[in-house]
Motif scaffolding. Structure first.
Motif, PDB file in Angstrom:
ATOM      1  N   PHE A   1     -40.875 -17.022  16.681  1.00 41.89           N
ATOM      2  CA  PHE A   1     -39.530 -16.883  16.135  1.00 41.89           C
ATOM      3  C   PHE A   1     -39.408 -15.762  15.110  1.00 41.89           C
ATOM      4  O   PHE A   1     -38.335 -15.553  14.567  1.00 41.89           O
ATOM      5  CB  PHE A   1     -39.078 -18.194  15.474  1.00 41.89           C
ATOM      6  N   TYR A   2     -40.496 -15.066  14.815  1.00 38.84           N
ATOM      7  CA  TYR A   2     -40.446 -14.019  13.797  1.00 38.84           C
ATOM      8  C   TYR A   2     -39.337 -13.015  14.101  1.00 38.84           C
ATOM      9  O   TYR A   2     -39.240 -12.495  15.208  1.00 38.84           O
ATOM     10  CB  TYR A   2     -41.785 -13.277  13.729  1.00 38.84           C
ATOM     11  N   ALA A   3     -38.515 -12.756  13.098  1.00 39.88           N
ATOM     12  CA  ALA A   3     -37.459 -11.753  13.230  1.00 39.88           C
ATOM     13  C   ALA A   3     -38.052 -10.373  12.961  1.00 39.88           C
ATOM     14  O   ALA A   3     -38.946 -10.225  12.132  1.00 39.88           O
ATOM     15  CB  ALA A   3     -36.339 -12.046  12.237  1.00 39.88           C
ATOM     16  N   ARG A   4     -37.561  -9.376  13.655  1.00 40.67           N
ATOM     17  CA  ARG A   4     -38.053  -8.016  13.444  1.00 40.67           C
ATOM     18  C   ARG A   4     -37.597  -7.518  12.085  1.00 40.67           C
ATOM     19  O   ARG A   4     -36.480  -7.786  11.654  1.00 40.67           O
ATOM     20  CB  ARG A   4     -37.520  -7.099  14.534  1.00 40.67           C
ATOM     21  N   ASN A   5     -38.468  -6.763  11.413  1.00 42.17           N
ATOM     22  CA  ASN A   5     -38.107  -6.284  10.077  1.00 42.17           C
ATOM     23  C   ASN A   5     -37.704  -4.811  10.063  1.00 42.17           C
ATOM     24  O   ASN A   5     -37.158  -4.345   9.081  1.00 42.17           O
ATOM     25  CB  ASN A   5     -39.241  -6.529   9.089  1.00 42.17           C
ATOM     26  N   TYR A   6     -37.958  -4.072  11.113  1.00 42.12           N
ATOM     27  CA  TYR A   6     -37.552  -2.669  11.241  1.00 42.12           C
ATOM     28  C   TYR A   6     -37.997  -1.830  10.045  1.00 42.12           C
ATOM     29  O   TYR A   6     -37.266  -0.961   9.574  1.00 42.12           O
ATOM     30  CB  TYR A   6     -36.034  -2.547  11.405  1.00 42.12           C
ATOM     31  N   VAL A   7     -39.199  -2.068   9.559  1.00 41.04           N
ATOM     32  CA  VAL A   7     -39.651  -1.395   8.339  1.00 41.04           C
ATOM     33  C   VAL A   7     -39.822   0.113   8.551  1.00 41.04           C
ATOM     34  O   VAL A   7     -39.472   0.904   7.665  1.00 41.04           O
ATOM     35  CB  VAL A   7     -40.927  -2.057   7.781  1.00 41.04           C
ATOM     36  N   MET A   8     -40.321   0.536   9.694  1.00 37.44           N
ATOM     37  CA  MET A   8     -40.504   1.973   9.925  1.00 37.44           C
ATOM     38  C   MET A   8     -39.154   2.682  10.030  1.00 37.44           C
ATOM     39  O   MET A   8     -38.979   3.781   9.503  1.00 37.44           O
ATOM     40  CB  MET A   8     -41.337   2.213  11.189  1.00 37.44           C
ATOM     41  N   LEU A   9     -38.216   2.046  10.689  1.00 35.55           N
ATOM     42  CA  LEU A   9     -36.876   2.623  10.777  1.00 35.55           C
ATOM     43  C   LEU A   9     -36.213   2.642   9.399  1.00 35.55           C
ATOM     44  O   LEU A   9     -35.479   3.575   9.069  1.00 35.55           O
ATOM     45  CB  LEU A   9     -36.034   1.832  11.775  1.00 35.55           C
ATOM     46  N   ALA A  10     -36.497   1.638   8.587  1.00 34.50           N
ATOM     47  CA  ALA A  10     -35.951   1.604   7.228  1.00 34.50           C
ATOM     48  C   ALA A  10     -36.528   2.739   6.379  1.00 34.50           C
ATOM     49  O   ALA A  10     -35.817   3.333   5.561  1.00 34.50           O
ATOM     50  CB  ALA A  10     -36.227   0.254   6.580  1.00 34.50           C
ATOM     51  N   LEU A  11     -37.804   3.043   6.573  1.00 36.49           N
ATOM     52  CA  LEU A  11     -38.395   4.176   5.851  1.00 36.49           C
ATOM     53  C   LEU A  11     -37.753   5.494   6.286  1.00 36.49           C
ATOM     54  O   LEU A  11     -37.478   6.365   5.453  1.00 36.49           O
ATOM     55  CB  LEU A  11     -39.904   4.216   6.078  1.00 36.49           C
ATOM     56  N   LEU A  12     -37.514   5.635   7.575  1.00 34.24           N
ATOM     57  CA  LEU A  12     -36.824   6.825   8.066  1.00 34.24           C
ATOM     58  C   LEU A  12     -35.411   6.895   7.490  1.00 34.24           C
ATOM     59  O   LEU A  12     -34.954   7.964   7.072  1.00 34.24           O
ATOM     60  CB  LEU A  12     -36.774   6.819   9.592  1.00 34.24           C
ATOM     61  N   ALA A  13     -34.733   5.761   7.441  1.00 28.15           N
ATOM     62  CA  ALA A  13     -33.381   5.720   6.879  1.00 28.15           C
ATOM     63  C   ALA A  13     -33.391   6.121   5.410  1.00 28.15           C
ATOM     64  O   ALA A  13     -32.476   6.796   4.940  1.00 28.15           O
ATOM     65  CB  ALA A  13     -32.789   4.322   7.045  1.00 28.15           C
ATOM     66  N   MET A  14     -34.431   5.726   4.694  1.00 29.61           N
ATOM     67  CA  MET A  14     -34.522   6.085   3.281  1.00 29.61           C
ATOM     68  C   MET A  14     -34.705   7.593   3.118  1.00 29.61           C
ATOM     69  O   MET A  14     -34.175   8.190   2.185  1.00 29.61           O
ATOM     70  CB  MET A  14     -35.671   5.330   2.614  1.00 29.61           C
ATOM     71  N   ILE A  15     -35.422   8.207   4.030  1.00 36.36           N
ATOM     72  CA  ILE A  15     -35.607   9.660   3.982  1.00 36.36           C
ATOM     73  C   ILE A  15     -34.300  10.375   4.328  1.00 36.36           C
ATOM     74  O   ILE A  15     -33.935  11.366   3.695  1.00 36.36           O
ATOM     75  CB  ILE A  15     -36.737  10.088   4.941  1.00 36.36           C
ATOM     76  N   LEU A  16     -33.585   9.852   5.319  1.00 42.43           N
ATOM     77  CA  LEU A  16     -32.374  10.519   5.787  1.00 42.43           C
ATOM     78  C   LEU A  16     -31.201  10.364   4.824  1.00 42.43           C
ATOM     79  O   LEU A  16     -30.480  11.325   4.563  1.00 42.43           O
ATOM     80  CB  LEU A  16     -31.984   9.987   7.169  1.00 42.43           C
ATOM     81  N   PHE A  17     -30.970   9.149   4.341  1.00 39.89           N
ATOM     82  CA  PHE A  17     -29.827   8.896   3.451  1.00 39.89           C
ATOM     83  C   PHE A  17     -30.231   7.787   2.487  1.00 39.89           C
ATOM     84  O   PHE A  17     -30.232   6.604   2.842  1.00 39.89           O
ATOM     85  CB  PHE A  17     -28.596   8.500   4.277  1.00 39.89           C
ATOM     86  N   LEU A  18     -30.584   8.175   1.286  1.00 41.38           N
ATOM     87  CA  LEU A  18     -31.215   7.284   0.314  1.00 41.38           C
ATOM     88  C   LEU A  18     -30.445   5.993   0.012  1.00 41.38           C
ATOM     89  O   LEU A  18     -31.050   4.919   0.010  1.00 41.38           O
ATOM     90  CB  LEU A  18     -31.510   8.051  -0.974  1.00 41.38           C
ATOM     91  N   PRO A  19     -29.135   6.022  -0.245  1.00 40.04           N
ATOM     92  CA  PRO A  19     -28.459   4.761  -0.608  1.00 40.04           C
ATOM     93  C   PRO A  19     -28.580   3.672   0.461  1.00 40.04           C
ATOM     94  O   PRO A  19     -28.906   2.528   0.154  1.00 40.04           O
ATOM     95  CB  PRO A  19     -27.002   5.176  -0.807  1.00 40.04           C
ATOM     96  N   PHE A  20     -28.310   4.016   1.709  1.00 47.37           N
ATOM     97  CA  PHE A  20     -28.425   3.021   2.771  1.00 47.37           C
ATOM     98  C   PHE A  20     -29.886   2.707   3.076  1.00 47.37           C
ATOM     99  O   PHE A  20     -30.223   1.590   3.470  1.00 47.37           O
ATOM    100  CB  PHE A  20     -27.717   3.487   4.041  1.00 47.37           C
ATOM    101  N   GLY A  21     -30.755   3.680   2.892  1.00 50.54           N
ATOM    102  CA  GLY A  21     -32.178   3.464   3.123  1.00 50.54           C
ATOM    103  C   GLY A  21     -32.768   2.443   2.161  1.00 50.54           C
ATOM    104  O   GLY A  21     -33.589   1.611   2.549  1.00 50.54           O
ATOM    105  N   ILE A  22     -32.356   2.503   0.912  1.00 53.07           N
ATOM    106  CA  ILE A  22     -32.844   1.532  -0.077  1.00 53.07           C
ATOM    107  C   ILE A  22     -32.391   0.124   0.299  1.00 53.07           C
ATOM    108  O   ILE A  22     -33.168  -0.832   0.225  1.00 53.07           O
ATOM    109  CB  ILE A  22     -32.370   1.920  -1.492  1.00 53.07           C
ATOM    110  N   LEU A  23     -31.145  -0.001   0.722  1.00 56.34           N
ATOM    111  CA  LEU A  23     -30.654  -1.314   1.144  1.00 56.34           C
ATOM    112  C   LEU A  23     -31.401  -1.811   2.381  1.00 56.34           C
ATOM    113  O   LEU A  23     -31.712  -3.000   2.495  1.00 56.34           O
ATOM    114  CB  LEU A  23     -29.154  -1.253   1.416  1.00 56.34           C
ATOM    115  N   ALA A  24     -31.704  -0.908   3.295  1.00 53.84           N
ATOM    116  CA  ALA A  24     -32.454  -1.291   4.493  1.00 53.84           C
ATOM    117  C   ALA A  24     -33.855  -1.778   4.125  1.00 53.84           C
ATOM    118  O   ALA A  24     -34.332  -2.779   4.665  1.00 53.84           O
ATOM    119  CB  ALA A  24     -32.533  -0.122   5.467  1.00 53.84           C
ATOM    120  N   ILE A  25     -34.513  -1.093   3.204  1.00 56.64           N
ATOM    121  CA  ILE A  25     -35.842  -1.522   2.751  1.00 56.64           C
ATOM    122  C   ILE A  25     -35.752  -2.900   2.092  1.00 56.64           C
ATOM    123  O   ILE A  25     -36.584  -3.781   2.337  1.00 56.64           O
ATOM    124  CB  ILE A  25     -36.442  -0.497   1.760  1.00 56.64           C
ATOM    125  N   TYR A  26     -34.739  -3.102   1.265  1.00 53.94           N
ATOM    126  CA  TYR A  26     -34.566  -4.390   0.584  1.00 53.94           C
ATOM    127  C   TYR A  26     -34.430  -5.530   1.601  1.00 53.94           C
ATOM    128  O   TYR A  26     -35.102  -6.561   1.494  1.00 53.94           O
ATOM    129  CB  TYR A  26     -33.342  -4.341  -0.334  1.00 53.94           C
TER     130      TYR A  26
END
Length: 96
Positions: A25-50
């Motif tokens: 049942f583990y939900a995907r965390n998309y951590v690698m995509l969140a790191l990419l998002a943080m590089i591309l656009f910091l405000p949304f990337g930080i929220l994605a990491i959180y």
């Protein structure tokens, strides 16, 4: 009603190892995509990491409802970061 029963944040991981059925049942965390998002656009990337971190914590506690909710939020913020980055690049190309 106790906050632990409601699935509030700060819930502690299980004292026992999770069963194979629970691990399915583990939900995907998309951590690698969140790191990419943080590089591309910091405000949304930080929220994605959180929300990615919140997904991991909910998975460890077998709190599947919160895990899937946070996983969905992570993906939304990842996509928003990518769209914002593409939009900024598009505007810069049109202006220059």
């Amino acid at each position: 009603m106790d906050t632990d029963e409601q699935g509030a944040p700060g819930r502690k991981p299980l004292d026992r190892p999770q069963t194979p059925d629970e691990l399915k049942f583990y939900a995907r965390n998309y951590v690698m995509l969140a790191l990419l998002a943080m590089i591309l656009f910091l405000p949304f990337g930080i929220l994605a990491i959180y929300f990615s971190i919140q997904t991991n914590e909910a998975n460890k506690c077998s709190n599947w409802e919160d895990a899937y909710r946070n996983s969905s939020r992570t993906m939304w913020f990842n996509m928003l970061a990518i769209v914002a980055f593409v939009g900024i690049i598009y505007i810069l190309v049109l202006v220059l």
